[in-house]
Design a protein around this motif. Structure first.
Motif, PDB file in Angstrom:
ATOM      1  N   CYS A   1       1.106  -1.135   0.051  1.00 25.44           N
ATOM      2  CA  CYS A   1       0.136  -0.318   0.829  1.00 25.44           C
ATOM      3  C   CYS A   1       0.736   1.197  -0.265  1.00 25.44           C
ATOM      4  N   MET A   2       0.500   2.100  -0.645  1.00 25.77           N
ATOM      5  CA  MET A   2       1.033   3.699  -0.271  1.00 25.77           C
ATOM      6  C   MET A   2       1.073   4.020  -1.178  1.00 25.77           C
ATOM      7  N   VAL A   3       1.729   4.859  -1.468  1.00 22.75           N
ATOM      8  CA  VAL A   3       2.129   6.171  -2.475  1.00 22.75           C
ATOM      9  C   VAL A   3       2.951   7.058  -1.861  1.00 22.75           C
ATOM     10  N   VAL A   4       4.633   6.881  -1.675  1.00 26.78           N
ATOM     11  CA  VAL A   4       5.439   7.765  -1.549  1.00 26.78           C
ATOM     12  C   VAL A   4       6.519   8.361  -1.587  1.00 26.78           C
ATOM     13  N   THR A   5       6.631   9.391  -2.221  1.00 26.08           N
ATOM     14  CA  THR A   5       7.620  10.271  -2.674  1.00 26.08           C
ATOM     15  C   THR A   5       8.388  11.288  -2.136  1.00 26.08           C
ATOM     16  N   ASP A   6       8.944  11.962  -2.652  1.00 29.06           N
ATOM     17  CA  ASP A   6       9.755  13.327  -1.239  1.00 29.06           C
ATOM     18  C   ASP A   6       8.659  13.936  -1.604  1.00 29.06           C
ATOM     19  N   ARG A   7       7.005  14.635  -2.429  1.00 27.12           N
ATOM     20  CA  ARG A   7       6.647  15.335  -2.081  1.00 27.12           C
ATOM     21  C   ARG A   7       4.454  15.084  -2.138  1.00 27.12           C
ATOM     22  N   MET A   8       4.906  13.125  -1.931  1.00 29.47           N
ATOM     23  CA  MET A   8       3.733  13.173  -1.528  1.00 29.47           C
ATOM     24  C   MET A   8       3.661  11.700  -1.056  1.00 29.47           C
ATOM     25  N   ILE A   9       2.635  11.597   0.672  1.00 32.71           N
ATOM     26  CA  ILE A   9       2.579  11.072   1.092  1.00 32.71           C
ATOM     27  C   ILE A   9       0.989   9.840   0.717  1.00 32.71           C
ATOM     28  N   ALA A  10       0.042   9.372   0.657  1.00 33.57           N
ATOM     29  CA  ALA A  10      -1.092   9.154  -0.162  1.00 33.57           C
ATOM     30  C   ALA A  10      -1.165   7.495  -0.168  1.00 33.57           C
ATOM     31  N   GLY A  11      -2.786   6.901  -0.011  1.00 33.12           N
ATOM     32  CA  GLY A  11      -3.273   5.972   0.412  1.00 33.12           C
ATOM     33  C   GLY A  11      -4.037   6.159   0.863  1.00 33.12           C
ATOM     34  N   PHE A  12      -4.492   4.777   1.329  1.00 31.66           N
ATOM     35  CA  PHE A  12      -6.131   4.243   1.708  1.00 31.66           C
ATOM     36  C   PHE A  12      -5.599   4.527   3.007  1.00 31.66           C
ATOM     37  N   PRO A  13      -4.519   3.943   4.410  1.00 29.66           N
ATOM     38  CA  PRO A  13      -4.668   3.752   5.689  1.00 29.66           C
ATOM     39  C   PRO A  13      -4.957   5.435   6.185  1.00 29.66           C
ATOM     40  N   HIS A  14      -5.643   5.656   7.376  1.00 29.31           N
ATOM     41  CA  HIS A  14      -5.964   6.362   7.825  1.00 29.31           C
ATOM     42  C   HIS A  14      -4.646   6.592   8.790  1.00 29.31           C
ATOM     43  N   LEU A  15      -3.666   7.520   8.908  1.00 31.91           N
ATOM     44  CA  LEU A  15      -2.349   7.458   9.543  1.00 31.91           C
ATOM     45  C   LEU A  15      -2.948   7.863  11.130  1.00 31.91           C
ATOM     46  N   TYR A  16      -2.473   7.008  12.199  1.00 29.49           N
ATOM     47  CA  TYR A  16      -2.484   8.036  13.450  1.00 29.49           C
ATOM     48  C   TYR A  16      -0.945   8.476  13.732  1.00 29.49           C
ATOM     49  N   TYR A  17      -0.752  10.364  13.493  1.00 32.54           N
ATOM     50  CA  TYR A  17       0.484  11.222  13.698  1.00 32.54           C
ATOM     51  C   TYR A  17       1.013  10.557  14.543  1.00 32.54           C
ATOM     52  N   ALA A  18       0.805  10.206  15.677  1.00 38.77           N
ATOM     53  CA  ALA A  18       1.428  10.221  17.007  1.00 38.77           C
ATOM     54  C   ALA A  18       2.478   8.753  16.969  1.00 38.77           C
ATOM     55  N   SER A  19       1.797   7.803  15.968  1.00 38.38           N
ATOM     56  CA  SER A  19       2.622   6.489  16.098  1.00 38.38           C
ATOM     57  C   SER A  19       4.029   6.571  15.334  1.00 38.38           C
ATOM     58  N   GLY A  20       3.713   7.044  14.325  1.00 39.92           N
ATOM     59  CA  GLY A  20       5.038   7.444  12.999  1.00 39.92           C
ATOM     60  C   GLY A  20       5.410   8.877  13.066  1.00 39.92           C
ATOM     61  N   LYS A  21       5.617  10.022  14.209  1.00 38.71           N
ATOM     62  CA  LYS A  21       5.429  11.034  13.979  1.00 38.71           C
ATOM     63  C   LYS A  21       6.825  11.870  13.369  1.00 38.71           C
ATOM     64  N   ASP A  22       8.076  10.724  13.788  1.00 38.14           N
ATOM     65  CA  ASP A  22       9.278  11.389  13.152  1.00 38.14           C
ATOM     66  C   ASP A  22       9.180  11.354  11.906  1.00 38.14           C
ATOM     67  N   TRP A  23       9.065   9.937  10.741  1.00 34.17           N
ATOM     68  CA  TRP A  23       8.979   9.743  10.084  1.00 34.17           C
ATOM     69  C   TRP A  23       7.803  11.033   8.991  1.00 34.17           C
ATOM     70  N   ILE A  24       6.618  11.334   9.708  1.00 30.81           N
ATOM     71  CA  ILE A  24       5.878  12.310   9.185  1.00 30.81           C
ATOM     72  C   ILE A  24       6.210  13.489   8.876  1.00 30.81           C
ATOM     73  N   LEU A  25       6.861  13.972   9.916  1.00 36.66           N
ATOM     74  CA  LEU A  25       7.628  15.516  10.159  1.00 36.66           C
ATOM     75  C   LEU A  25       8.480  15.787   9.171  1.00 36.66           C
ATOM     76  N   GLN A  26       9.169  14.534   8.968  1.00 34.20           N
ATOM     77  CA  GLN A  26      10.670  14.731   8.327  1.00 34.20           C
ATOM     78  C   GLN A  26      10.138  14.496   7.445  1.00 34.20           C
ATOM     79  N   PHE A  27       9.017  14.269   6.313  1.00 34.89           N
ATOM     80  CA  PHE A  27       8.416  14.377   4.794  1.00 34.89           C
ATOM     81  C   PHE A  27       7.792  15.844   5.427  1.00 34.89           C
ATOM     82  N   LEU A  28       7.096  16.541   6.375  1.00 29.23           N
ATOM     83  CA  LEU A  28       7.006  17.740   6.370  1.00 29.23           C
ATOM     84  C   LEU A  28       7.785  18.966   6.218  1.00 29.23           C
TER      85      LEU A  28
END
Length: 448
Positions: free
Chosen positions: A418-445
């Motif tokens: 699952c998931m389409v992930v590039t330098d400019r996009m995180i997209a997919g069917f999963p509803h993410l809970y940000y606090a469970s992957g906060k370092d990765w999501i924050l680095q992306f943003l």
């Protein structure tokens, strides 16, 4: 450790469809009438029920989910969001003991009652039953010796039958707090993803007031308040770690899609973005012709019902052009479920038609006849590193669901790409809970 007195109740049920959401909302309306400062929570990964809580109380509701967060962080979240309230009402999820994979109490309403040390009132659908209700309730009381079930509300049960059953229920050691008869006030509209949204329910304010009137007449509200007041003081859990270094940084802006088509957001995720220095700017892909303002660094497209508005979304060519231009300018995209479908080239609508969308992801979103993938998942990257915890719940699928991550069902043997992930996009069917992957999501943003 500082202690705080907090009256609280958890309203649970033997199974979904028992009426706990309707009764929870009626009780919230009653508490508001009594001028009590109240905050609400929903167990598990649910978006719609908290919208009704918010409609009544006028403040955000929160999810308490012990799959997404460890117990001490669930407890800290609960205490933090209830710190200024006189009372907290927690609505359960599914059946009281139903947890991960359907074979565990982990992440169940029962587990949340343990973490928050909250007395439980069981809402039991009494239609087509009588004395067998006592046997059912007895089973719930005895399945775990620390069930915390202190009382019962019988739903779709007449007052005469309830009074005849009272001694048999009280013999079990629980209090009967009343019975709600089958009535039009408690009949709410629903569809494939649950209840229809508050804005779609005709004359909802009038109906909420009528529901509260009905519950005032058939429930022992004073008894419920007394039980809530017997909850022990809250011990403050470990503080949820907030972003370090966000103070003094330039505020970044993220455009958040908020309308009838895109409305599924965990309030905790929105709070997390703000805690990390992001200013949330709402916009409507349905109704607006442009993005909300200059200086947008990211766009958040949540879940919802784009399939119900596929024609209107497709006809808003100005917004589609805006989003395509934003992608070319390097603006980041976070898109989940319905938002993910919106980024496709084509989307099948509820009417069976096929409609052009933004085209930022090659592929087509199409309808299936059943839930394609459902429940909790853990996401791993291609190197096997755990990235985040999430939840899936969708009847639509995609010709390109993505392959950046592997979704693994806990306590099960299913997994999928699952998931389409590039330098400019995180997209997919999963509803993410940000606090469970906060370092990765924050680095992306934050990455430029």
């Amino acid at each position: 450790m500082k202690m705080k007195k907090l009256s609280r109740l958890l309203l649970a049920a033997p199974c979904s469809g028992s009426g706990k959401t309707v009764i929870t909302c009626g009780i919230l309306e009653i508490l508001k009438r009594r001028k009590l400062s109240c905050v609400s929570f929903k167990c598990g990964p649910d978006y719609i029920d908290p919208m009704f809580h918010r409609y009544i109380l006028g403040i955000a509701g929160y999810n308490l989910d012990s799959f997404f967060l460890p117990p001490e962080q669930v407890k800290a979240l609960f205490e933090e969001k209830a710190k200024d309230a006189d009372m907290a009402v927690i609505e359960g999820v599914m059946g009281y003991y139903d947890g991960v994979a359907g074979i565990s109490t982990h992440a169940s309403a029962y587990e949340i009652s343990q973490i928050t040390d909250t007395p439980v009132v069981l809402v039991v659908d009494g239609k087509k039953s009588s004395l067998s209700l006592a046997a059912e309730i007895k089973g719930f009381l005895e399945y775990r010796p620390d069930s915390r079930i202190r009382g019962v509300i019988l739903n779709r049960t007449g007052p005469a039958m309830a009074e005849r059953l009272r001694p048999y229920l009280e013999e079990l050691g629980v209090c009967l707090y009343g019975a709600v008869p089958a009535c039009k006030e408690a009949e709410w509209e629903s569809r494939h993803l649950g209840l229809t949204l508050p804005g779609e329910q005709a004359r909802l304010r009038e109906r909420m007031e009528a529901l509260a009137d009905r519950l005032e007449s058939c429930l022992d509200v004073e008894g419920l308040l007394k039980l809530a007041g017997e909850a022990p003081p809250v011990q403050r859990g470990r503080e949820q770690r907030k972003s370090s270094g966000s103070e003094g940084k330039r505020v970044k802006r993220i455009a958040v899609a908020r309308d009838e088509a895109f409305c599924f957001y965990y309030q905790e995720n929105l709070d997390w973005l703000e805690d990390n220095g992001w200013k949330l700017i709402p916009f409507s892909p349905l109704h607006d012709s442009c993005l909300p303002c200059a200086g947008i660094s990211a766009i958040l497209l949540g879940g919802g019902y784009p399939e119900r508005y596929a024609k209107e979304l497709s006809e808003n060519q100005a917004m589609l052009r805006e989003l395509r231009m934003a992608e070319k300018q390097g603006i980041k995209f976070l898109a989940e479920c319905g938002g993910f479908l919106y980024l496709h080239e084509m989307l099948e609508g509820m009417d069976g038609g096929s409609y052009p969308m933004t085209g930022l992801i090659e592929g087509r979103g199409y309808r299936t006849e059943r839930l394609s993938r459902f429940g909790y998942i853990v996401l791993y990257d291609r190197q096997g590193r755990r990235m985040a915890r999430a939840h899936e719940f969708h009847y639509w699928d995609s010709t390109r669901p993505g392959e950046a991550f592997r979704a693994v069902k806990p306590l099960g043997d299913r997994e999928w790409d699952c998931m389409v992930v590039t330098d400019r996009m995180i997209a997919g069917f999963p509803h993410l809970y940000y606090a469970s992957g906060k370092d990765w999501i924050l680095q992306f943003l934050e990455k430029t």
